[in-house]
Design a protein around this motif. Structure first.
Motif, short mmCIF file in Angstrom:
data_model
loop_
_atom_site.label_atom_id
_atom_site.label_comp_id
_atom_site.label_asym_id
_atom_site.label_seq_id
_atom_site.Cartn_x
_atom_site.Cartn_y
_atom_site.Cartn_z
N ASP A 328 -23.04 8.47 26.66
CA ASP A 328 -24.41 8.70 27.12
C ASP A 328 -24.82 10.07 26.60
O ASP A 328 -24.32 11.10 27.09
CB ASP A 328 -24.49 8.66 28.65
N LEU A 329 -25.70 10.09 25.60
CA LEU A 329 -25.98 11.32 24.87
C LEU A 329 -27.48 11.51 24.70
O LEU A 329 -28.24 10.54 24.59
CB LEU A 329 -25.32 11.29 23.50
N VAL A 330 -27.89 12.77 24.67
CA VAL A 330 -29.29 13.12 24.44
C VAL A 330 -29.34 14.04 23.23
O VAL A 330 -28.67 15.08 23.20
CB VAL A 330 -29.92 13.80 25.66
N LEU A 331 -30.11 13.66 22.23
CA LEU A 331 -30.29 14.46 21.02
C LEU A 331 -31.57 15.26 21.16
O LEU A 331 -32.65 14.69 21.38
CB LEU A 331 -30.36 13.57 19.78
N LEU A 332 -31.44 16.59 21.05
CA LEU A 332 -32.56 17.49 21.31
C LEU A 332 -33.04 18.18 20.05
O LEU A 332 -32.23 18.63 19.23
CB LEU A 332 -32.14 18.56 22.32
N HIS A 333 -34.36 18.32 19.94
CA HIS A 333 -34.93 19.18 18.90
C HIS A 333 -34.64 20.64 19.22
O HIS A 333 -34.42 21.45 18.31
CB HIS A 333 -36.44 18.98 18.80
N ASP A 334 -34.69 20.97 20.51
CA ASP A 334 -34.54 22.36 20.93
C ASP A 334 -33.77 22.39 22.24
O ASP A 334 -34.15 21.72 23.19
CB ASP A 334 -35.92 23.01 21.11
N LEU A 335 -32.69 23.15 22.26
CA LEU A 335 -31.81 23.17 23.43
C LEU A 335 -32.48 23.86 24.62
O LEU A 335 -32.46 23.35 25.74
CB LEU A 335 -30.51 23.89 23.08
N GLU A 336 -33.09 25.00 24.39
CA GLU A 336 -33.68 25.75 25.50
C GLU A 336 -34.92 25.07 26.05
O GLU A 336 -35.20 25.16 27.25
CB GLU A 336 -34.00 27.18 25.06
N ASP A 337 -35.66 24.37 25.20
CA ASP A 337 -36.87 23.69 25.65
C ASP A 337 -36.59 22.26 26.07
O ASP A 337 -37.50 21.55 26.50
CB ASP A 337 -37.92 23.71 24.53
N CYS A 338 -35.35 21.82 25.94
CA CYS A 338 -34.93 20.45 26.30
C CYS A 338 -35.92 19.42 25.73
O CYS A 338 -36.41 18.54 26.44
CB CYS A 338 -34.82 20.30 27.82
#
Length: 569
Positions: A328-338
């Protein structure tokens, strides 16, 4: 879930690189919530499990993770799906693409209306969803004896469902006064679930009372609204679930408790959050973003939202990007902005096909508003002295003030005073067992004319109405009866906005996009009446909740929550 030798063989071979993995996220970075590092690595997946990290792999299917950061799927530790105003299948479609891959729900809204029929509906629905929806059995049906509920679930009723594959344990134990009073029916429920997760609900419970509450096996609390209260709970081993719903917004106040030494004992939850807020702000992604913006350390915010949340409920197969863990994974453009780019659930990318072909569960409780039409005279409040108790709304909180104010009198009745923001509030029993009407006054809704009514009234879900005019209150309630549940706004005798929630008087049968649009239109109508509250209907829905301090109202009258008794209006 048991797996066979063949599946283990596949995992071993793919982890060792003897063949292509089923799915590989290549050229990416991932957040290790154990060490806090962001590592450059491929992520190899076999079936629904991660089998490779900190290495390079080839896959039958590959996703280019360049410029993306991967984090574990988010875990909502406490949610009432009914409060999204949509069915569980639409809840699934609404929140999974935003990164919430596991949600732990308490179906006590529908259970307080329909009992075991409502519980069965939620469990049947959970079995066909893409999101992993787990259920905590509703401990408080009814929540208290200070209101009229549509059903009753005792310890024996709950034990029958203990071993259902979607059930984890016992949901929020709201009747904390009943714990201190050692009521037999309260102790029976707690005793039956000592080996399972038991959710807490302990607003402003401190000192020895908190000790007593925790000694009964309660593990967590989502009703913490201040840092000082949170620190006491953490010191006493209680997992603090930081909430941000449509009314109760606690992230700002609690972000300071998210630290390296505490993040393993925290979690995030939405509790009650509607599709409009999810569309405008987000779901758990919003809470993560908000905590980081308040200065909480990034890695520890994600640890709380994933690994710590899962471990708090005994879900040891998720919340970590590591071999053997659920993919179960979430791929983010930006870590701090989720900023969510893509979501993978059980090793498969989430897309429109994810939600196709799910089994349909027939709606229940389509005629649950068993209330006769009303007249303006039904809301009359007799004069009783020059001043009286008034509920004080605190925007952004479900805690209320217990005010004592002078209320104007006319013709032997106490009447609303819109100029001073004192409106009438009434709760009407709607389950067909009696004709109770609780009457009182409230400050904080701010509108100068009209009325709003709701069939969502935590937790017994009787009909709630607040208004500047008794005649408009009657129009609003009667329209609600005709809709068989929902939200209604009335001004000068005319309905100016409505949403139908016919499933148990709690949920729409429409797609979440439709409900989002309806909520947006309704919000505009109520703002035009002069109401400053961001979510007036959900704020109204919490006024009948007699387990949240300090002054509330049920169909039996005003409730002094601190004394836990009905008082004169």
């Amino acid at each position: 879930m048991a797996i066979g030798r063949d599946e283990l063989t596949r995992r071993i071979d793919q982890a060792l690189g003897r063949g292509k993995a089923d799915l590989v996220i290549r050229n990416t970075r991932f957040l290790n919530v154990v060490t806090g590092e962001v590592a450059d690595s491929d992520i190899a997946i076999c079936g629904d499990r991660i089998v490779g990290t900190y290495d390079r792999y080839e896959g039958v299917e590959e996703i280019d993770g360049r410029d993306l950061t991967v984090v574990p799927g988010f875990v909502d530790t406490h949610v009432h799906c009914e409060s999204t105003c949509v069915t569980p299948t639409e809840f699934d479609r609404c929140v999974l693409p935003r990164g919430t891959t596991t949600a732990i729900c308490d179906p006590h809204e529908i259970c307080n209306v329909l009992g075991e029929q409502g519980l069965r509906y939620m469990l049947d629905s959970a079995g066909g969803l893409a999101i992993d929806l787990r259920v905590q059995l509703s401990s408080c049906v009814p929540a208290t004896e200070l209101e009229t509920s549509g059903a009753r679930l005792d310890a024996a009723d709950l034990v029958r469902w203990r071993d259902h594959p979607k059930v984890l344990g016992l949901a929020e134990f709201m009747n904390f006064p009943g714990v201190f009073q050692k009521l037999p029916e309260v102790l029976d429920k707690l005793a039956a679930f000592q080996d399972r997760p038991i959710d807490g609900h302990a607003p402003l419970v401190r000192g020895r009372e908190l000790n007593a509450y925790l000694s009964c096996g309660v593990r967590n609390c989502h009703e913490t609204t201040g840092a000082d209260e949170a620190w006491e709970k953490l010191r006493k081993g209680m997992q603090v679930l930081i909430r941000d719903g449509s009314v109760s917004k606690d992230v700002d106040a609690l972000a300071e408790i998210i630290r390296p030494e505490t993040s393993s004992f925290l979690g995030f939850c939405t509790d009650d959050r509607n599709p409009l807020d999810i569309a405008e702000e987000g779901h758990l992604d919003h809470l993560i973003r908000a905590a980081i913006r308040r200065g909480a350390p990034v890695a520890h915010v994600y640890r709380a939202a994933t690994w710590a949340a899962a471990r708090g409920f005994g879900l040891h197969d998720r919340g970590l990007i590591a071999p053997g863990q659920r993919a179960d994974l979430v791929l983010l453009h930006d870590l701090e902005d989720c900023a969510v780019a893509r979501v993978i659930k059980d090793g498969r990318p989430v897309g429109p096909d994810t939600f196709a072909g799910r089994p349909a569960v027939a709606p229940v409780g389509l005629e649950s508003i068993r209330l006769d039409p009303v007249e303006a005279a039904d809301f009359a409040v007799p004069v009783a002295g020059s001043s009286r108790p008034v509920i004080g709304i605190l925007p952004g909180k479900i805690i209320t003030e217990h005010l004592t104010l002078a209320v104007p009198q006319r013709g032997g009745q106490a009447v609303a005073d819109p100029e001073r923001d004192i409106l009438k509030v009434c709760v009407l029993a709607r389950h067909g067992t009696n004709r109770n009407i609780g009457r009182g006054f409230v400050r904080g809704f701010g509108f100068r004319r009209g009325a709003i009514a709701s069939s969502v009234g935590h937790d017994s879900h009787n009909v709630c109405v607040v208004g500047a005019d008794d005649a408009d209150m009657a129009v609003a309630v009667n329209r609600l009866i005709a809709l068989q549940g929902g939200f209604v706004a009335v001004a000068e005798g005319r309905v100016i906005g409505e949403i139908a929630l016919p499933l148990a008087g709690l949920m729409s049968l429409e797609p979440f996009e439709t409900v989002e649009h309806q909520l947006r239109t309704l919000r505009g109508a109520v703002r035009a009446m002069g109401c400053p509250l961001a979510e007036p209907f959900l704020q109204l829905a919490f006024l009948p909740l007699p387990v949240i301090p300090h002054l509330k109202i049920t169909d039996r009258g005003l409730v002094d929550v601190d004394r836990f008794e009905v008082i004169a209006a």
